[in-house]
Design an enzyme around this catalytic site. Structure first.
Site, mmCIF file in Angstrom:
data_model
loop_
_atom_site.group_PDB
_atom_site.id
_atom_site.type_symbol
_atom_site.label_atom_id
_atom_site.label_comp_id
_atom_site.label_asym_id
_atom_site.label_seq_id
_atom_site.Cartn_x
_atom_site.Cartn_y
_atom_site.Cartn_z
ATOM 1 N N LYS A 55 0.835 -1.208 0.000
ATOM 2 C CA LYS A 55 0.000 0.000 0.000
ATOM 3 C C LYS A 55 0.870 1.259 0.000
ATOM 4 O O LYS A 55 0.627 2.178 -0.782
ATOM 5 C CB LYS A 55 -0.945 0.013 1.216
ATOM 6 C CG LYS A 55 -1.954 -1.132 1.211
ATOM 7 C CD LYS A 55 -3.018 -0.983 2.291
ATOM 8 C CE LYS A 55 -2.486 -1.100 3.702
ATOM 9 N NZ LYS A 55 -1.981 -2.456 4.055
ATOM 10 N N ARG A 111 -10.100 0.295 8.405
ATOM 11 C CA ARG A 111 -9.689 -1.076 8.666
ATOM 12 C C ARG A 111 -10.794 -1.874 9.354
ATOM 13 O O ARG A 111 -10.603 -3.068 9.604
ATOM 14 C CB ARG A 111 -8.465 -1.079 9.564
ATOM 15 C CG ARG A 111 -7.140 -1.114 8.779
ATOM 16 C CD ARG A 111 -6.098 -1.309 9.786
ATOM 17 N NE ARG A 111 -4.824 -1.814 9.534
ATOM 18 C CZ ARG A 111 -3.752 -1.109 9.187
ATOM 19 N NH1 ARG A 111 -3.855 0.129 8.839
ATOM 20 N NH2 ARG A 111 -2.580 -1.669 9.163
ATOM 21 N N ARG A 134 11.089 -6.646 5.664
ATOM 22 C CA ARG A 134 10.890 -5.217 5.426
ATOM 23 C C ARG A 134 11.726 -4.370 6.394
ATOM 24 O O ARG A 134 11.814 -4.663 7.575
ATOM 25 C CB ARG A 134 9.411 -4.870 5.602
ATOM 26 C CG ARG A 134 9.126 -3.395 5.449
ATOM 27 C CD ARG A 134 7.697 -3.134 5.167
ATOM 28 N NE ARG A 134 6.842 -3.347 6.327
ATOM 29 C CZ ARG A 134 5.528 -3.110 6.322
ATOM 30 N NH1 ARG A 134 4.940 -2.706 5.210
ATOM 31 N NH2 ARG A 134 4.811 -3.303 7.396
ATOM 32 N N ARG A 189 10.499 -2.143 11.850
ATOM 33 C CA ARG A 189 9.344 -1.764 12.657
ATOM 34 C C ARG A 189 9.123 -2.795 13.753
ATOM 35 O O ARG A 189 9.234 -3.985 13.523
ATOM 36 C CB ARG A 189 8.104 -1.701 11.767
ATOM 37 C CG ARG A 189 7.987 -0.395 11.033
ATOM 38 C CD ARG A 189 6.902 -0.413 10.009
ATOM 39 N NE ARG A 189 5.626 -0.932 10.487
ATOM 40 C CZ ARG A 189 4.491 -0.857 9.783
ATOM 41 N NH1 ARG A 189 4.499 -0.282 8.582
ATOM 42 N NH2 ARG A 189 3.374 -1.352 10.236
ATOM 43 N N ARG A 205 -1.186 -9.382 13.117
ATOM 44 C CA ARG A 205 -1.700 -8.379 12.169
ATOM 45 C C ARG A 205 -2.438 -9.033 11.007
ATOM 46 O O ARG A 205 -3.459 -8.509 10.546
ATOM 47 C CB ARG A 205 -0.537 -7.514 11.645
ATOM 48 C CG ARG A 205 -0.045 -6.533 12.691
ATOM 49 C CD ARG A 205 1.331 -6.019 12.371
ATOM 50 N NE ARG A 205 1.354 -5.211 11.181
ATOM 51 C CZ ARG A 205 2.424 -5.065 10.395
ATOM 52 N NH1 ARG A 205 3.540 -5.718 10.661
ATOM 53 N NH2 ARG A 205 2.370 -4.278 9.357
HETATM 54 P P1 AMP Z 1 0.279 0.232 9.121
HETATM 55 O O1 AMP Z 1 1.495 1.083 8.972
HETATM 56 O O2 AMP Z 1 -0.858 0.708 8.251
HETATM 57 O O3 AMP Z 1 0.560 -1.242 8.921
HETATM 58 O O4 AMP Z 1 -0.233 0.387 10.631
HETATM 59 C C1 AMP Z 1 0.568 0.003 11.728
HETATM 60 C C2 AMP Z 1 -0.281 -0.208 12.955
HETATM 61 O O5 AMP Z 1 -0.953 1.023 13.292
HETATM 62 C C3 AMP Z 1 -1.395 -1.232 12.813
HETATM 63 O O6 AMP Z 1 -0.953 -2.559 13.040
HETATM 64 C C4 AMP Z 1 -2.374 -0.757 13.878
HETATM 65 O O7 AMP Z 1 -1.935 -1.100 15.179
HETATM 66 C C5 AMP Z 1 -2.262 0.753 13.760
HETATM 67 N N1 AMP Z 1 -3.233 1.277 12.757
HETATM 68 C C6 AMP Z 1 -2.958 1.883 11.557
HETATM 69 N N2 AMP Z 1 -4.082 2.237 10.911
HETATM 70 C C7 AMP Z 1 -5.110 1.835 11.719
HETATM 71 C C8 AMP Z 1 -6.528 1.890 11.611
HETATM 72 N N3 AMP Z 1 -7.133 2.403 10.520
HETATM 73 N N4 AMP Z 1 -7.264 1.373 12.637
HETATM 74 C C9 AMP Z 1 -6.678 0.853 13.724
HETATM 75 N N5 AMP Z 1 -5.366 0.741 13.882
HETATM 76 C C10 AMP Z 1 -4.564 1.234 12.892
#
Ligand code: AMP
Length: 222
Positions: A15, A91, A130, A163, A174
């Site tokens: 993404k 999400r 990653r 990360r 996740r």
């Molecule tokens: P990402 O970088 O999009 O993979 O997000 C990393 C982490 O941030 C996720 O595993 C969640 O813990 C939190 N997070 C990001 N976006 C959301 C969302 N829309 N709703 C809830 N948690 C989120």
């Protein structure tokens, strides 16, 4: 009216990488809830302190916290002028419904929903390898660029790190959270006729080509 995009897909689907192309081609403003939350954690804001425990465990941050920051970000002149590209949001179904309401209240029009489709075994390999830059947020993979923790970013010289939610336990949590909470959004948007599915298994460049071809065939936004 400017185009608004939602990028759907499991963690590791690409993404962030494809978002860069859409920003280049359409001028949309990139809104990544993951990036916003990581910035809040780093700055130790109240939101960051609340979000950190969930993020480290690979769980979703509660809906009300995330909906609040997105709604606030969408209500701005740059989004009205250039359109938004939402990456990592919504999400959950509750987030999708709140987003529909917010976009309609703000007069932002119907979004184009891009769904990057990638099987779990490919995602696992991508996520464990990653690496990211602490300085500019660039995304690398140990198999592709050969950069690992301790190296310097080739774009800005920043520190390369992994990360904390890219370790194997958090990754499987996740992926589980994705299948439980986020995958139902595919049907939600398909029923509205907004969904554009893209095969996300290829290289970033290959997926980028599929994406621009597909976007040429969808409705114009104005
Ligand atoms: P990402 O970088 O999009 O993979 O997000 C990393 C982490 O941030 C996720 O595993 C969640 O813990 C939190 N997070 C990001 N976006 C959301 C969302 N829309 N709703 C809830 N948690 C989120």
């Amino acid at each position: 009216m400017a185009c608004n995009f939602i990028l759907l897909g499991p963690p590791g689907a690409g993404k962030g990488t494809q978002a860069e192309q859409i920003v280049r081609d359409y001028g949309a403003v990139h809104i990544s809830t993951g990036d916003m939350l990581r910035a809040a954690v780093a700055a130790q804001t109240e939101l960051g302190v609340q979000a950190k425990q969930y993020m480290d465990a690979g769980e979703l941050v509660p809906d009300d916290l995330v909906i609040g920051i997105v709604r606030e970000r969408l209500d701005s002149e740059d989004i009205r002028a250039r359109g938004a590209l939402l990456d990592g949001f919504p999400r959950t179904l509750a987030q999708a419904e709140a987003l529909d309401r917010a976009m309609s209240d703000l007069g932002l029009g119907e979004p184009i929903v891009i769904n990057l489709v990638v099987p779990d075994e490919v995602l696992l390999r991508r996520l464990t390898g990653r690496r990211m830059c602490r300085g500019c947020g660039a995304i690398y993979h140990i198999d592709r660029e050969g950069l690992d923790v301790g190296d310097k970013c080739t774009a800005c010289g920043g520190e390369i790190y992994q990360r904390s939610d890219d370790d194997p336990t958090a990754i499987s949590e996740r992926l589980d959270a994705y299948h439980r909470q986020t995958a139902p959004l595919i049907d939600y948007y398909a029923e509205k006729g907004w969904l554009v599915p893209i095969d996300g298994t290829g290289t970033p460049a290959e997926v980028g080509v599929l994406l621009s071809e597909a976007l040429k065939t969808v409705r114009k936004c104005d």
